[in-house]
Design a protein around this motif. Structure first.
Motif: not given
Length: 91
Positions: A10-11, A75-88
């Motif tokens: 997750x991210x 302002x937004x918090x968002x959780x992605x799964x599986x992890x978004x490597x493009x957001x690392x």
């Protein structure tokens, strides 16, 4: 967009969105769960539109088309799964 925390699956990201901006219709292979900290947005998930205001949350299944119209600076918090490597960081 700012990544806040991540692990293998997750991210969690923070998004600051300007009034009048649009995120055009798109879909991706990530499940996405969001929480609106402040602001106001018109959000479409699949065929359903709803106005999200501070304190609202949502979940978007993977590969589901969605789009957003930013009605107020948000302002937004968002959780992605599986992890978004493009957001690392440093990618």
């Amino acid at each position: 967009m700012r990544p806040l925390a991540f692990e293998e699956k997750t991210i969690l990201c923070e998004f600051k969105l300007d009034k009048g901006s649009d995120l055009p219709a798109h879909q991706h292979p990530y499940e996405q769960t969001g929480y609106l900290i402040s602001g106001k947005m018109d959000l479409r998930i699949g065929k359903e539109w709803f106005v999200a205001e501070s304190g609202d949350s949502w979940s978007i299944p993977e590969n589901m088309e969605h789009e957003v119209k930013i009605l107020e600076a948000s302002i937004v918090l968002e959780l992605f799964t599986p992890i978004r490597t493009d957001y690392l960081p440093n990618q």
